[in-house]
Design an enzyme around this catalytic site. Structure first.
Site, PDB file in Angstrom:
ATOM      1  N   ARG A   1       0.731  -0.940   0.034  1.00 35.74           N
ATOM      2  CA  ARG A   1       0.090   0.000   0.054  1.00 35.74           C
ATOM      3  C   ARG A   1       1.012   1.251   0.164  1.00 35.74           C
ATOM      4  O   ARG A   1       0.421   2.431  -0.428  1.00 35.74           O
ATOM      5  CB  ARG A   1      -1.007   0.007   1.200  1.00 35.74           C
TER       6      ARG A   1
ATOM      7  N   GLU B   1       6.529 -10.715  14.809  1.00 37.74           N
ATOM      8  CA  GLU B   1       5.962 -11.222  15.862  1.00 37.74           C
ATOM      9  C   GLU B   1       6.615 -12.762  15.979  1.00 37.74           C
ATOM     10  O   GLU B   1       6.875 -13.029  17.162  1.00 37.74           O
ATOM     11  CB  GLU B   1       4.430 -10.890  15.967  1.00 37.74           C
TER      12      GLU B   1
END
Length: 178
Positions: free
Chosen positions: A61, A98
Site C-alpha cells: 500500500r 512477531e
C-alpha cells in the site's frame, strides 16, 4: 486527537481483523473518496522539508502513496519490496516479525549516495518494516530526510522508534490503541 479529522473520518475501522482484538484501519475507504485522496496527497506534499530526489514506497500500500507523491515532487519512485520479488541485483535487510523474521529488498542501483529520499507507507504500527527500509536506504548512502505515513498507531511505538533512529516522521492521522 488527530490533526486531520476530515481524513480520519474517511478511514474505516474494522474490528477483530485479521484476528480478535485488532482494530484494522482500512485506508481503502480514503482511496475511494477522490477528494479525500487528493487532500491526503496535498497535505503530505506540504509537510515535506525541501527537495526530494526519490520517494521510496514500501510494499504494497505504500506504493500507492509514494507514486502519488512522486509526481508533484518531480521525484523518482523507488520500490521497496519483499525479498525475492525484484529482478536483477538487489540489496536486502532482515527484520523481526512477531513470530520470526522477514526481509525487504530494493534494486542495488536504485539509489545513488547522497540522494534525498522520502520514505512512505500507508501505516506505521510497530515500525519493523519501516526501520528495516530506513537501514536499507542508509546502507546505500541515501539521505533519508523524512518518513511519511497516512496512519500512525502511536501506542505500538513505530513512529517513536523511527524518531529515535534520527528520522523526521510525519503522519496525517493517528489512532490510539491497536
Amino acid at each position: 486527537m488527530t490533526t486531520n479529522p476530515d481524513l480520519a473520518a474517511l478511514i474505516r475501522t474494522i474490528p477483530d481483523f485479521p484476528k480478535p482484538g485488532i482494530l484494522f484501519r482500512d485506508i481503502s475507504t480514503l482511496l475511494l473518496d477522490r477528494q479525500g485522496f487528493a487532500t491526503a496527497i496535498e497535505r503530505m506534499v506540504a509537510a515535506i522539508p525541501g527537495p526530494i530526489d526519490l520517494v521510496a514506497g514500501i510494499e504494497a500500500r505504500g506504493f500507492i502513496f509514494a507514486a502519488a507523491l512522486a509526481v508533484p515532487l518531480g521525484a523518482g519512485l523507488l520500490l521497496i519490496r519483499k525479498d525475492g520479488k525484484l529482478p536483477g541485483v538487489t540489496v536486502a535487510e532482515e527484520y523481526e516479525l512477531e513470530y520470526g523474521r522477514d526481509r525487504i529488498a530494493m534494486h542495488a542501483d536504485a539509489c545513488v549516495p547522497g540522494a534525498r529520499v522520502l520514505l512512505v507507507d500507508d501505516l506505521i504500527a510497530t515500525g519493523g518494516t519501516a526501520r528495516a527500509a530506513l537501514r536499507l536506504l542508509r546502507r546505500t548512502g541515501a539521505a533519508v530526510v523524512q518518513a511519511q505515513f497516512v496512519v500512525d498507531l502511536p501506542d505500538l511505538g513505530g513512529a517513536a522508534a523511527l524518531r529515535a533512529d534520527g528520522l523526521d516522521v510525519h503522519a496525517l492521522v493517528s489512532f490510539p490503541g491497536h
